[in-house]
Design a protein around this motif. Structure first.
Motif, short mmCIF file in Angstrom:
data_model
loop_
_atom_site.label_atom_id
_atom_site.label_comp_id
_atom_site.label_asym_id
_atom_site.label_seq_id
_atom_site.Cartn_x
_atom_site.Cartn_y
_atom_site.Cartn_z
N LEU A 1 1.51 4.53 -17.25
CA LEU A 1 1.42 3.20 -16.66
C LEU A 1 0.21 3.11 -15.74
O LEU A 1 -0.02 4.00 -14.93
N ASP A 2 -0.55 2.05 -15.88
CA ASP A 2 -1.67 1.79 -14.99
C ASP A 2 -1.20 0.92 -13.83
O ASP A 2 -0.55 -0.10 -14.04
N VAL A 3 -1.54 1.34 -12.61
CA VAL A 3 -1.14 0.57 -11.43
C VAL A 3 -2.21 -0.48 -11.18
O VAL A 3 -3.35 -0.15 -10.87
N PRO A 4 -1.87 -1.77 -11.30
CA PRO A 4 -2.87 -2.82 -11.07
C PRO A 4 -3.22 -2.92 -9.59
O PRO A 4 -2.48 -2.47 -8.72
N GLN A 5 -4.36 -3.52 -9.34
CA GLN A 5 -4.80 -3.70 -7.95
C GLN A 5 -4.16 -4.93 -7.32
O GLN A 5 -4.27 -5.14 -6.11
N THR A 6 -3.54 -5.74 -8.14
CA THR A 6 -2.86 -6.92 -7.62
C THR A 6 -1.42 -6.56 -7.24
O THR A 6 -0.98 -5.44 -7.42
N LEU B 1 0.82 -1.21 0.00
CA LEU B 1 0.00 0.00 0.00
C LEU B 1 0.85 1.26 0.00
O LEU B 1 0.48 2.27 -0.61
N GLY B 2 2.00 1.22 0.68
CA GLY B 2 2.88 2.38 0.70
C GLY B 2 3.42 2.71 -0.68
O GLY B 2 3.33 3.86 -1.15
N HIS B 3 3.96 1.71 -1.36
CA HIS B 3 4.49 1.95 -2.71
C HIS B 3 3.37 2.32 -3.69
O HIS B 3 3.56 3.17 -4.56
N LYS B 4 2.22 1.67 -3.55
CA LYS B 4 1.10 1.97 -4.45
C LYS B 4 0.65 3.42 -4.30
O LYS B 4 0.42 4.12 -5.29
N THR B 5 0.55 3.88 -3.06
CA THR B 5 0.13 5.26 -2.82
C THR B 5 1.14 6.25 -3.37
O THR B 5 0.77 7.28 -3.94
N MET B 6 2.41 5.95 -3.22
CA MET B 6 3.45 6.90 -3.62
C MET B 6 3.76 6.87 -5.11
O MET B 6 4.26 7.86 -5.66
N LEU B 7 3.45 5.77 -5.78
CA LEU B 7 3.86 5.63 -7.18
C LEU B 7 2.72 5.72 -8.18
O LEU B 7 2.98 5.82 -9.39
N GLU B 8 1.46 5.70 -7.72
CA GLU B 8 0.37 5.65 -8.68
C GLU B 8 0.31 6.92 -9.54
O GLU B 8 0.05 6.83 -10.76
N ARG B 9 0.56 8.08 -8.97
CA ARG B 9 0.53 9.32 -9.77
C ARG B 9 1.73 9.43 -10.71
O ARG B 9 1.56 9.74 -11.89
N PRO B 10 2.97 9.20 -10.24
CA PRO B 10 4.11 9.22 -11.17
C PRO B 10 3.98 8.18 -12.27
O PRO B 10 4.36 8.44 -13.42
N ALA B 11 3.42 7.01 -11.95
CA ALA B 11 3.24 5.98 -12.97
C ALA B 11 2.20 6.42 -14.00
O ALA B 11 2.39 6.23 -15.21
N ALA B 12 1.11 7.02 -13.52
CA ALA B 12 0.09 7.50 -14.44
C ALA B 12 0.63 8.59 -15.35
O ALA B 12 0.23 8.71 -16.52
#
Length: 308
Positions: free
Chosen positions: A115-120, A100-111
């Motif tokens: 890049l789409d951040v998967p839920q898995t 959850l930490g990496h997902k929260t911090m990387l979802e905007r830079p990835a977008a």
């Protein structure tokens, strides 16, 4: 018999502190400068990026911080009430925090780079965490086995006294700091897994090469700052709890740590919960450093002159 905790091996511990301390100073100097490599990412740039990410996602990360801290405390309470260890639950919770930490911090830079951040990705991180934990334990064991072997060989060669043990400790301390740069590079498997990658350790080692020194120095700096905060807090909390309990009437026949006694609940609320809050905050700061390093080197690679 070689035992790191034996009194006769106090020189080993002293050497470990000397070697590790000197190596850490060298690492921090290299991390905040470009000595030995003009293309390296410095710790100052990496920490600046990490702080910017923490500020940008402060709302979501605060909720995550509080939620995981209370979850850890609930796991501890359950373990105390049930009389069982909570290692399995804590391992799963640690993987959830990393995910959850990496997902929260990387979802905007990835977008931002398409890049789409998967839920898995949780199970992938859990599996890789277990593998990395085994590697760390095996590596640490090998370092101490080699130190014990050197001490034994020195004894067989007639080199007695504390010098061989001191030298072995110094060597082990230097090796530990050097290996920390390797493990910092291996941490790239986490953000990659969050973004849907199937990378393992070989790919992580290659991708993290430009930021290895800077990332390792940053993680050590975060760890030292956390230790400087946590140790006084633990001492203060324990002193405060004992002073409160001393003024509360005790029920005859109850042991101080029995469930339901004032000491039990005070320790849970005033020691365990604050400690979990600080440990999760430390974990999120470390995750921010790894995410920033991954963002700089993989998601948004720049020329050496732009890497600060």
């Amino acid at each position: 018999m070689f035992s790191i905790t034996g009194e006769e091996n106090l020189p080993v511990l002293i050497g470990l502190a000397i070697g590790g301390g000197l190596a850490l100073i060298v690492l921090l100097v290299l991390g905040f400068t470009r000595l030995g490599g003009a293309g390296r990412v410095t710790s100052s740039h990496l920490l600046g990026q990490a702080l910017a990410t923490l500020a940008e996602r402060a709302g979501s990360l605060t909720l995550l911080w509080i939620g995981i801290s209370f979850a850890y405390t609930a796991i501890t309470l359950f373990a105390l009430l049930a009389g069982r260890t909570s290692t399995l639950f804590e391992t799963a919770m640690a993987a959830a925090l990393i995910f959850l930490g990496h997902k929260t911090m990387l979802e905007r830079p990835a977008a931002a780079v398409g890049l789409d951040v998967p839920q898995t990705g949780y199970w992938s991180i859990l599996l890789r965490s277990l593998a990395l934990g085994i590697i760390v334990l095996v590596t640490a064991g090998l370092v101490f086995v080699l130190a014990a072997l050197l001490v034994a060989l020195a004894g067989m060669a007639g080199l007695g006294g504390d010098t061989p043990r001191l030298v072995a400790g110094i060597g082990a301390g230097i090796a530990a700091i050097w290996l920390s740069t390797l493990f910092a590079r291996l941490a790239f498997i986490y953000p990659s897994s969050v973004l849907g990658g199937r990378d393992w350790f070989g790919t992580a080692l290659g991708r993290a090469a430009p930021v290895a020194i800077g990332l390792s120095a940053s993680l050590w700096l975060v760890a030292l700052a956390s230790i400087a905060i946590i140790i006084p807090m633990v001492i203060l909390s324990d002193t405060l709890v004992m002073s409160i309990v001393a003024s509360v009437p005790a029920t005859p026949g109850d042991l101080p740590d029995d469930v339901g006694t004032p000491l039990f609940w005070l320790r849970l609320v005033m020691e365990e919960l604050p400690l979990n809050l600080l440990l999760v905050a430390y974990s999120l700061a470390s995750i921010a450093c790894v995410s920033a390093a991954y963002r700089i080197t993989v998601l948004d690679p720049a020329t050496p002159d732009q890497k600060g």
